[in-house]
Write a protein that holds these residues in place. Sequence first.
Motif, short mmCIF file in Angstrom:
data_model
loop_
_atom_site.label_atom_id
_atom_site.label_comp_id
_atom_site.label_asym_id
_atom_site.label_seq_id
_atom_site.Cartn_x
_atom_site.Cartn_y
_atom_site.Cartn_z
N PHE A 216 0.84 -1.24 0.01
CA PHE A 216 -0.16 -0.02 0.16
C PHE A 216 0.98 1.22 0.03
O PHE A 216 0.67 2.32 -0.73
CB PHE A 216 -1.01 -0.25 1.16
N ALA A 217 2.00 1.37 0.65
CA ALA A 217 3.04 2.28 0.56
C ALA A 217 3.40 2.82 -0.72
O ALA A 217 3.42 3.96 -1.20
CB ALA A 217 4.00 2.21 1.94
N TYR A 218 3.69 1.54 -1.33
CA TYR A 218 4.45 1.97 -2.60
C TYR A 218 3.61 2.20 -3.54
O TYR A 218 3.67 2.94 -4.81
CB TYR A 218 5.52 0.66 -2.97
N ILE A 219 2.13 1.74 -3.52
CA ILE A 219 1.04 2.26 -4.30
C ILE A 219 1.00 3.65 -4.33
O ILE A 219 0.69 4.37 -5.28
CB ILE A 219 -0.12 1.33 -3.96
N GLY A 220 1.11 4.17 -3.03
CA GLY A 220 0.87 5.49 -2.60
C GLY A 220 2.03 6.42 -3.40
O GLY A 220 2.00 7.30 -4.00
N ASP A 221 3.36 5.81 -3.15
CA ASP A 221 4.51 6.55 -3.72
C ASP A 221 4.54 6.48 -5.04
O ASP A 221 4.96 7.63 -5.76
CB ASP A 221 5.67 5.66 -3.25
N SER A 222 4.16 5.43 -5.88
CA SER A 222 4.28 5.32 -7.26
C SER A 222 2.96 6.47 -7.78
O SER A 222 3.21 6.97 -8.91
CB SER A 222 4.12 4.20 -7.67
N THR A 223 2.02 6.36 -6.98
CA THR A 223 0.95 7.27 -7.46
C THR A 223 1.57 8.86 -7.44
O THR A 223 1.29 9.60 -8.54
CB THR A 223 -0.23 7.51 -6.54
N VAL A 224 2.05 9.17 -6.49
CA VAL A 224 2.88 10.48 -6.75
C VAL A 224 4.05 10.50 -7.65
O VAL A 224 3.95 11.60 -8.52
CB VAL A 224 3.73 10.87 -5.33
N SER A 225 4.88 9.68 -7.59
CA SER A 225 5.76 9.60 -8.84
C SER A 225 5.60 9.74 -10.47
O SER A 225 6.06 10.44 -10.93
CB SER A 225 7.08 8.64 -8.58
N ASN A 226 4.43 8.98 -10.40
CA ASN A 226 3.83 8.66 -11.90
C ASN A 226 3.03 9.82 -12.23
O ASN A 226 2.84 9.92 -13.21
CB ASN A 226 3.40 7.39 -12.21
N TRP A 227 1.88 10.37 -11.26
CA TRP A 227 0.94 11.02 -11.62
C TRP A 227 0.78 12.35 -11.21
O TRP A 227 -0.36 13.14 -11.59
CB TRP A 227 -0.42 10.19 -11.40
N SER A 228 1.42 12.89 -10.25
CA SER A 228 1.67 14.26 -9.66
C SER A 228 1.50 15.31 -10.67
O SER A 228 0.93 16.36 -10.58
CB SER A 228 2.62 14.25 -8.44
N ALA A 229 2.56 15.10 -11.74
CA ALA A 229 2.73 16.30 -12.47
C ALA A 229 1.27 16.46 -13.52
O ALA A 229 0.84 17.57 -13.88
CB ALA A 229 3.95 16.07 -13.34
N LYS A 230 1.08 15.19 -14.03
CA LYS A 230 -0.07 15.28 -14.93
C LYS A 230 -1.21 15.57 -14.41
O LYS A 230 -2.00 16.46 -14.82
CB LYS A 230 -0.22 13.90 -15.49
N TYR A 231 -1.49 15.27 -12.89
CA TYR A 231 -2.78 15.57 -12.20
C TYR A 231 -2.64 17.26 -11.96
O TYR A 231 -3.82 17.74 -12.26
CB TYR A 231 -2.56 15.08 -10.76
N LEU A 232 -1.76 17.64 -11.67
CA LEU A 232 -1.53 19.06 -11.23
C LEU A 232 -1.98 20.01 -12.55
O LEU A 232 -2.59 20.76 -12.63
CB LEU A 232 -0.32 19.63 -10.86
#
Length: 399
Positions: A216-232
């Motif tokens: 679960f922790a790495y699902i959260g981490d990979s969400t940030v690393s892969n999707w934060s820029a696109k999301y913003l």
Amino acid sequence: MTDARLRRGRGSLAVGFFVQGVTFALLVTRIPAIQDRYGISDALLPLFLAAVPILAGVGSVATEKLVARVGPARVLRWAQPVVLLALLGVGAGSRMWQVAVALGVFGLAVGALDAAMNMLGVSLQRAYGRSIMLGFHAAYSLGGIAGASLAWVGARGDLPLFVSYLPVVAVLLPVALLGSRWYFAGTQPPANEADEAGGTGVRFRLLLPLCLVMTFAYIGDSTVSNWSAKYLQDVLGGSEELATVPYNAYMVTTLLGRTLGDFGARRLGAETVVRAGAVLAALGFAVVAVAPAAWVGVAGFTMLGFGLSVIVPQTFAAAGRLFPGASDTAVARLNVFNYVGFLIGSPLVGALGDAWSYRGAMLVPMVLVLVTVAYATSFGSRRARYGDGHERPRTVDVG
């Protein structure tokens, strides 16, 4: 003499974590350049990216057997140079098969390296008799910031990958080899602790809660690393420049959280620190999901860094406490779920975003990381007494 060896071992292992942070950041932040250099299509790129964590999982499993023969210090001593040379190989080739081989070697070696590093960290924490595990992961985060900065310099200067990687590898390779001289591993748990853990074997039923927390922790981490820029940029309407801020803010707060986390674990206990981190991370995802503007989204990703930062190091430490007679085996098996989370996280968010909405997709890792609160009792084992400064165990050198 033993105390001096422990201090040298702690310092050299922190250097190893730092070097790996630099190395991994140099790879993942230059993926577009790697794709362009080798002509990897958008359809083929996910296969390359998935192959690295899959092979890393294989390397981690193989390490369980290898350390039983030669010890984690020796595995780390030779895995780290292989990872650095594989990174250089990624930048040196010109054909598809060459980058495939280089990434394959990188994946296998990084799995062995991750497992061995955390095995040594767990054994050193046992020897110190207090929480120091977060400090090692703070060194990794610092290395990640340094590596991302070096990658930015290379990209801004339009440097070829090999030219960008060569000076970094030329500096880090001798540093890693020199530091490996002082690796110190192997703590002998008290006999009664080994008995409490059920002998020297690892029972997966007992390890499973920690495996889920790691995933679960790495699902959260990979969400940030892969999707934060696109999301913003796409969801919250931020500029291209502002879209680079969330991940940088996440990395900085991850470093700060890990730097302070050992102090919190010593004063409040690992269970309390993990619960607080999970709740803060869930709040961060909630803020991101409902953010009305880009700057609010940045604040949410910043909260995520503080929250998630403490969970992974404490999960490795908890595995060592749960199976003191077989901590190397427990860490190797637990480390596989690092890559499971990484493999699941990015595709999960992408699929939900396309099928539903990206705001809604952020609620899924929020719920998963919040489940960690229910599993936090696994971090407060009765065998954790050496983690609060009492009953410091005898140490032996097996490195």
